[in-house]
Motif scaffolding. Structure first.
Motif, short mmCIF file in Angstrom:
data_model
loop_
_atom_site.label_atom_id
_atom_site.label_comp_id
_atom_site.label_asym_id
_atom_site.label_seq_id
_atom_site.Cartn_x
_atom_site.Cartn_y
_atom_site.Cartn_z
N PHE A 269 -23.90 9.98 17.07
CA PHE A 269 -22.82 9.05 17.40
C PHE A 269 -23.33 7.71 17.92
O PHE A 269 -22.65 6.69 17.82
N LEU A 270 -24.51 7.72 18.51
CA LEU A 270 -25.03 6.52 19.18
C LEU A 270 -25.69 5.55 18.21
O LEU A 270 -26.40 5.95 17.28
N LYS A 271 -25.46 4.27 18.45
CA LYS A 271 -26.25 3.25 17.78
C LYS A 271 -27.67 3.29 18.35
O LYS A 271 -27.92 3.87 19.41
N LYS A 272 -28.62 2.64 17.68
CA LYS A 272 -29.94 2.48 18.26
C LYS A 272 -29.82 1.66 19.54
O LYS A 272 -29.13 0.63 19.57
N GLY A 273 -30.43 2.13 20.59
CA GLY A 273 -30.31 1.47 21.88
C GLY A 273 -29.08 1.90 22.66
O GLY A 273 -28.85 1.44 23.78
N GLY A 274 -28.28 2.81 22.07
CA GLY A 274 -27.07 3.28 22.74
C GLY A 274 -27.35 4.12 23.97
O GLY A 274 -28.41 4.74 24.10
N ILE A 275 -26.39 4.16 24.88
CA ILE A 275 -26.54 4.80 26.19
C ILE A 275 -25.74 6.10 26.24
O ILE A 275 -24.57 6.15 25.85
N TYR A 276 -26.39 7.13 26.75
CA TYR A 276 -25.78 8.46 26.91
C TYR A 276 -25.66 8.75 28.40
O TYR A 276 -26.66 8.91 29.10
N ILE A 277 -24.42 8.77 28.92
CA ILE A 277 -24.15 9.00 30.34
C ILE A 277 -23.59 10.41 30.50
O ILE A 277 -22.56 10.74 29.91
N THR A 278 -24.25 11.23 31.31
CA THR A 278 -23.78 12.60 31.50
C THR A 278 -23.57 12.89 32.99
O THR A 278 -24.24 12.33 33.85
N SER A 279 -22.62 13.77 33.26
CA SER A 279 -22.46 14.30 34.61
C SER A 279 -21.72 15.62 34.51
O SER A 279 -21.48 16.13 33.42
N GLY A 280 -21.35 16.19 35.68
CA GLY A 280 -20.84 17.54 35.70
C GLY A 280 -21.97 18.54 35.86
O GLY A 280 -21.80 19.73 35.61
N ILE A 281 -23.13 18.04 36.27
CA ILE A 281 -24.34 18.85 36.32
C ILE A 281 -24.62 19.27 37.77
O ILE A 281 -24.92 18.43 38.62
N ILE A 282 -24.50 20.54 38.06
CA ILE A 282 -24.87 21.03 39.38
C ILE A 282 -26.39 20.89 39.52
O ILE A 282 -27.13 21.03 38.54
N ASN A 283 -26.87 20.60 40.74
CA ASN A 283 -28.28 20.24 40.91
C ASN A 283 -29.26 21.34 40.45
O ASN A 283 -30.38 21.04 40.06
#
Length: 317
Positions: A269-283
């Motif tokens: 889905f990402l273009k080159k240089g695109g940013i992937y932001i994730t969360s919902g991650i328990i430590n």
């Protein structure tokens, strides 16, 4: 109004049989309690990351139902007991006893609202529709969110982590993909931050309804946002509809067990240089998520934390 609660002690194997019998008698609002561990499929469907510690499953289940205090409860109980005897003739239903208690009538749909108050994430104000904008909010971005039956008020640490990352990476040229959009809060904030357009996906139809309602009350133009239902990780037709190598930013505030397989396909889905932001991650699952993102060719840019929760931001090079 008071309700009479009746609880049938049965076997876990017979819970569905007993529940179906009650439904056939016209009884609704059935509750099931047991100690059966969730399957892997259940955990994926329900997005459960931190499981409760349950006592050992001893094969005992409890099926509860409610009757209005003014109804012919005794008449209904005679029918229920007769049906239990019928089930007992061909299935192991356990003890089959019925205990009674009373509960006050509550507005379960709206009582949660007392816990959702206006709050701020830096210069972004998030408020429910039943609260008014304060004078102190002048000059800030104000987002109105009613979660409805979908998760996502913005109060949770994971959502706030994503909001702060969106502020860093969204600009007027950004095309944003919001995977697991919930109430649509991250898409709406992205658009309010200036994103050119956004698309949300979610497996839950309730999330789609809530998102469109929140889009409308926040006066987001219809041509800048749409929502699709389905599993974008597994459904290749949906992936095509979402759009390949189209997005400057993909944000996913879900759970580690979903983010890991999503990381295998997000580059589509990402273009080159695109940013992937994730969360919902328990430590405790940070390391596994970071490993999955790196193994799929993405460069880790930043890891941020709030409480026990983690956000990982990466880039497609």
């Amino acid at each position: 109004m008071k309700w009479n609660k009746y609880t049938i002690k049965t076997s876990t194997e017979a819970e569905d049989l007993v529940s179906g019998m009650l439904l056939e008698l016209g009884i609704e609002g059935i509750e099931i309690e047991d100690n059966v561990p969730l399957s892997e499929e259940d955990k994926k469907t329900m997005f459960i990351d931190i499981l409760p510690i349950l006592p050992p499953d001893e094969g005992v289940g409890y099926v509860s139902f409610y009757l209005d205090d003014g109804e012919d409860n005794e008449g209904m109980l005679v029918k229920v007991r007769a049906e239990l005897d019928e089930l007992r003739s061909f299935a192991e239903i356990g003890e089959g006893s019925i205990t009674e208690s009373q509960t006050e009538d509550k507005d379960w749909i709206n009582n949660w609202k007392e816990f959702f108050k206006t709050f701020e994430v830096d210069d972004i104000v998030i408020r429910p529709s039943w609260e008014k904008t304060d004078e102190s909010h002048q000059g800030k971005i104000v987002i109105q969110i009613d979660p409805g039956t979908a998760f996502g008020t913005g109060m949770h640490e994971t959502t706030q982590l994503c909001i702060r990352q969106l502020k860093k990476y969204v600009n007027s040229d950004t095309r944003l993909l919001d995977v697991g959009c919930g109430s649509g809060i991250l898409s709406i904030i992205g658009l309010k931050l200036g994103a050119a357009e956004a698309l949300g996906t979610d497996i839950d139809p309730n999330a789609i309804t809530a998102t469109y309602e929140n889009i409308e009350v926040n006066h987001v133009p219809a041509d800048r946002f749409r929502v699709l239902t389905g599993n974008v990780i597994e459904d290749t037709a949906l992936q095509e509809e979402v759009g390949l190598e189209k997005y400057d930013v993909v944000v996913a505030n879900i759970l580690a067990d979903i983010i890991i397989p999503l990381s295998e396909v997000v580059s589509r889905f990402l273009k080159k240089g695109g940013i992937y932001i994730t969360s919902g991650i328990i430590n405790t699952k940070e390391e596994a998520v970071v490993k999955a993102i790196k193994e799929n060719g993405l460069e880790i840019l930043e890891i941020t934390r709030q409480g026990e929760w983690v956000s990982v931001t990466a880039r497609k090079n």
